[in-house]
Structure formats: structure tokens, C-alpha cells
Design a protein around this motif. Structure first.
Motif, PDB file in Angstrom:
ATOM      1  N   THR A 112       0.848  -1.194   0.000  1.00  0.00           N
ATOM      2  CA  THR A 112       0.000   0.000   0.000  1.00  0.00           C
ATOM      3  C   THR A 112       0.881   1.240   0.000  1.00  0.00           C
ATOM      4  OG1 THR A 112      -0.154  -0.068   2.416  1.00  0.00           O
ATOM      5  CG2 THR A 112      -1.933  -1.105   1.171  1.00  0.00           C
ATOM      6  N   ALA A 117      -3.176  13.269  -3.611  1.00  0.00           N
ATOM      7  CA  ALA A 117      -4.184  13.274  -4.663  1.00  0.00           C
ATOM      8  C   ALA A 117      -3.867  14.289  -5.748  1.00  0.00           C
ATOM      9  CB  ALA A 117      -5.564  13.548  -4.067  1.00  0.00           C
ATOM     10  N   LEU A 123       0.507   9.564  -9.539  1.00  0.00           N
ATOM     11  CA  LEU A 123      -0.620   8.639  -9.624  1.00  0.00           C
ATOM     12  C   LEU A 123      -0.590   7.840 -10.927  1.00  0.00           C
ATOM     13  CD1 LEU A 123      -3.458  10.883  -8.155  1.00  0.00           C
ATOM     14  CD2 LEU A 123      -2.389   8.901  -7.066  1.00  0.00           C
ATOM     15  N   ALA A 127      -0.071   3.740 -11.097  1.00  0.00           N
ATOM     16  CA  ALA A 127      -1.066   2.952 -11.829  1.00  0.00           C
ATOM     17  C   ALA A 127      -0.415   2.121 -12.922  1.00  0.00           C
ATOM     18  CB  ALA A 127      -2.129   3.884 -12.420  1.00  0.00           C
ATOM     19  N   TYR A 131      -0.790  -0.532  -9.486  1.00  0.00           N
ATOM     20  CA  TYR A 131      -1.424  -0.128  -8.239  1.00  0.00           C
ATOM     21  C   TYR A 131      -2.821   0.428  -8.519  1.00  0.00           C
ATOM     22  CZ  TYR A 131       2.943  -0.802  -5.731  1.00  0.00           C
ATOM     23  OH  TYR A 131       4.065  -1.370  -5.172  1.00  0.00           O
ATOM     24  N   GLU A 132      -3.775   0.045  -7.669  1.00  0.00           N
ATOM     25  CA  GLU A 132      -5.173   0.425  -7.837  1.00  0.00           C
ATOM     26  C   GLU A 132      -5.663   1.170  -6.603  1.00  0.00           C
ATOM     27  OE1 GLU A 132      -6.946  -3.382  -8.274  1.00  0.00           O
ATOM     28  OE2 GLU A 132      -6.388  -3.585 -10.393  1.00  0.00           O
ATOM     29  N   PRO A 133      -6.763   1.919  -6.726  1.00  0.00           N
ATOM     30  CA  PRO A 133      -7.312   2.608  -5.550  1.00  0.00           C
ATOM     31  C   PRO A 133      -7.638   1.631  -4.429  1.00  0.00           C
ATOM     32  CG  PRO A 133      -8.283   3.481  -7.549  1.00  0.00           C
ATOM     33  CD  PRO A 133      -7.492   2.272  -7.968  1.00  0.00           C
ATOM     34  N   ASP A 134      -7.293   2.016  -3.209  1.00  0.00           N
ATOM     35  CA  ASP A 134      -7.567   1.188  -2.036  1.00  0.00           C
ATOM     36  C   ASP A 134      -9.004   1.442  -1.575  1.00  0.00           C
ATOM     37  OD1 ASP A 134      -7.214  -0.558   0.044  1.00  0.00           O
ATOM     38  OD2 ASP A 134      -5.517   0.492   0.939  1.00  0.00           O
ATOM     39  N   PRO A 136     -12.363   2.847  -0.216  1.00  0.00           N
ATOM     40  CA  PRO A 136     -12.781   4.249  -0.362  1.00  0.00           C
ATOM     41  C   PRO A 136     -12.714   5.074   0.912  1.00  0.00           C
ATOM     42  CG  PRO A 136     -14.659   2.744  -0.482  1.00  0.00           C
ATOM     43  CD  PRO A 136     -13.434   1.893  -0.551  1.00  0.00           C
ATOM     44  N   TRP A 139      -8.551   7.001   3.014  1.00  0.00           N
ATOM     45  CA  TRP A 139      -7.767   8.206   2.773  1.00  0.00           C
ATOM     46  C   TRP A 139      -7.739   9.127   3.998  1.00  0.00           C
ATOM     47  CZ3 TRP A 139     -10.535  12.957   2.590  1.00  0.00           C
ATOM     48  CH2 TRP A 139     -11.925  12.837   2.537  1.00  0.00           C
ATOM     49  N   ALA A 292      -4.321   9.822  -1.833  1.00  0.00           N
ATOM     50  CA  ALA A 292      -5.077   8.911  -2.691  1.00  0.00           C
ATOM     51  C   ALA A 292      -4.513   7.506  -2.487  1.00  0.00           C
ATOM     52  CB  ALA A 292      -4.954   9.326  -4.154  1.00  0.00           C
ATOM     53  N   LEU A 294      -3.392   3.787  -2.512  1.00  0.00           N
ATOM     54  CA  LEU A 294      -3.312   2.785  -3.578  1.00  0.00           C
ATOM     55  C   LEU A 294      -2.865   1.452  -2.981  1.00  0.00           C
ATOM     56  CD1 LEU A 294      -1.420   4.872  -6.291  1.00  0.00           C
ATOM     57  CD2 LEU A 294      -3.908   4.581  -6.060  1.00  0.00           C
TER      58      LEU A 294
END
Length: 298
Positions: A112, A117, A123, A127, A131-134, A136, A139, A292, A294
Motif C-alpha cells: 500500500t 491526490a 498517480l 497505476a 497499483y489500484e485505488p484502495d 474508499p 484516505w 489517494a 493505492l
């Protein structure tokens, strides 16, 4: 005496970025947060620093899987890796070098990371490496305010302001433990924090209850270069919450910081849910930036 050479370099980079691109200072890369994390852990974890013309321009730090013993007797097994980093915007191409180092250092486990952001380039590069958004609600948000027109603090009868310079170390540590249990924080951790660059006992504030309990506490990290102060951590004993103590302590701390030369203050909180955010808003802080989070599966 611990060796804080690398930490001082990392804090220097944070100060330079704070002065020119404050929106790019992510959760674990501020002047105060660096000192807090390093001091309480002794700088544990793997790290690498990148230099250009003799000046630090990027760093990465990896907290690897480990077992942590906590004050309540429990043991927590951390199976993933957390990656902290900072890159000078003038050397943005080094983001890929940092990512590559992190991938090698924490290979095979869930990873992680918390880029800012506002860091569009960073970012995109994370990506590109999978790596993807963790989650929601994972943050955090940075809040700020100027230290002008700060309200005078008011404590309930029998409560008083103290500083860590006036209180035995065991009581200072207990204030943190009460607020954050279960925690691995100990007197040894506190002694490490006291040695960290930027720590001042007269800017480590507490509220003492009539029975002698330290009901809440906060460390104020003064960045003299940017004349800004960061509250980290801020905590209140569960039995003393919702009495206005933390609000009064924050206001008192802001007055102390202004007297020490600060003109600006910051404090971070979780994004959602956000009970602490309302506390900070009540003393004049407003949202400035956020991270943000990830994740990359192992």
C-alpha cells in the motif's frame, strides 16, 4: 544518541516541497510526521535515498511484514508492506525509480502507498505499475489555518494545561496509550521521539484532569523554515471525550506555536468517517489537501 542524519535530509526535502508545492506533501512525508514516525520506531524499515548534485531529491521507505506486540498484551501480525516516499517535483522522473525499488524490496506481499491526490504524475506512474485505488474510506485529509485571530482557550474547572517538560515521561506515555490503545508505544518510543529533530518539550501539550490523569495530549512540530506547526499526534482519553478538552488544547497549542514563531498550522485526520475533522473545523482548520491510497495485491 541515535543517528538522525537521513531523517534530517528527508525533513529538509519536505521543507523545500512545503515551501513550493505544499499540495504534494503526502501523509507520511511532512516535517513533523517524518520525525514522529522515525522517533517512535527508531527508523525501522528499509529505505533508500536519491541525490542530485549532492542534494536529496527523493527517498523511499518500506515497512515490511512483522509482528507487533501491543500494550494490551495482544500481538498483531502485519502481513503486507506499507510504502512511504517523497520525490522533488523537479525530479519527477525518479518516481519510477522509487516504485522499482519498492517492488523489489517488498516483493511477493500486498503493498500500500499514499501518494498525494494532487500528484497527477505520481498517480499515473503508480497505476502503470499495477497499483489500484484502495478502500474508499482509507484516505486521510490535511487541514490548515493561519495563526491569526486564534480564539482564547477555555477549560472546565479543575483542568489545567501542562507541557511534557513539566510531566514525568511515564505520564506523557500513558496519555498516548490511553488515547490510542491498543498501541506499541512505550517509554522507549517516547525517548526516541524526544531525540527526533524538531521535537520540543515545551510544544508537547497536555491537559491534566483534577485527579492527575493526563486527559489529552498533542505534539506540535515546529518547522522554523516555513514558520508552520503540525499537530501530530492528537489524542484524548475515552473517559474525557466530548468535554471540550481537545478543542481547548488545540487553541492553547496554537497560541504557544505563534509565540514560538509559527504563522501557519496543519493537522491531519482520516477522511471518512471523520469525527476528528469536525473538531478541527471547530477551531478554524479547513481542508487543504488529501492523499489517494493505492494498493497492489501480493
Amino acid at each position: 544518541m541515535a543517528d538522525f542524519g537521513d531523517l534530517r535530509l528527508m525533513q529538509g526535502l519536505a521543507q523545500r516541497i512545503t515551501a513550493t508545492h505544499p499540495e504534494l506533501v503526502n501523509s507520511d512525508a511532512s516535517f513533523g510526521e517524518l520525525a514522529w514516525n522515525w522517533g517512535r520506531t527508531g527508523g525501522d524499515g528499509e529505505r533508500r535515498l536519491w541525490f542530485a548534485d549532492g542534494e536529496l531529491v527523493a527517498w523511499g521507505r518500506a515497512e515490511l511484514p512483522r509482528r507487533v506486540r501491543r500494550d494490551d498484551g495482544s500481538v498483531k501480525d502485519i502481513t503486507g508492506a506499507y510504502l512511504a516516499y517523497q520525490v522533488d517535483p523537479g525530479h519527477a522522473e525518479l518516481v519510477d525509480d522509487v516504485i522499482g525499488w519498492c517492488e523489489k524490496t517488498a516483493a511477493g506481499v500486498e503493498r500500500t502507498v499514499l501518494p498525494a491526490a494532487a500528484d497527477a504524475h505520481g498517480l499515473r506512474r503508480w497505476a502503470a505499475h499495477g497499483y489500484e485505488p484502495d478502500a474508499p474510506d482509507a484516505w486521510s485529509q490535511l487541514n490548515e489555518r493561519e495563526l491569526t485571530d486564534v480564539e482564547q482557550p477555555a477549560l472546565p474547572a479543575g483542568f489545567s494545561f501542562r507541557t511534557a517538560s513539566e510531566v514525568p515521561p511515564e505520564a506523557v506515555v500513558q496519555a498516548h496509550v490511553d488515547a490510542w490503545t491498543p498501541t506499541s508505544y512505550t517509554v522507549a518510543s517516547y525517548f526516541g521521539v524526544r531525540q527526533a529533530p524538531g521535537y520540543r518539550g515545551d510544544l508537547h501539550v497536555l491537559v491534566e484532569a483534577p485527579d492527575g490523569t493526563m486527559a489529552c495530549s498533542a505534539i506540535l512540530w515546529l518547522d522554523e523554515v516555513n514558520a508552520t506547526v503540525e499537530f501530530e499526534p492528537v489524542g484524548t482519553h475515552p473517559a474525557y471525550r466530548r468535554r471540550g478538552l481537545a478543542r481547548a488544547m488545540l487553541l492553547h497549542g496554537m497560541h504557544l506555536a505563534a509565540a514560538a514563531g509559527a504563522r501557519h498550522a496543519t493537522v491531519a485526520c482520516m477522511g471518512e468517517p471523520a469525527p476528528a475533522r469536525e473538531l478541527y473545523y471547530s477551531v478554524g482548520f479547513r481542508a487543504f489537501s488529501r492523499d489517494a491510497p493505492l494498493i497492489k495485491r501480493g
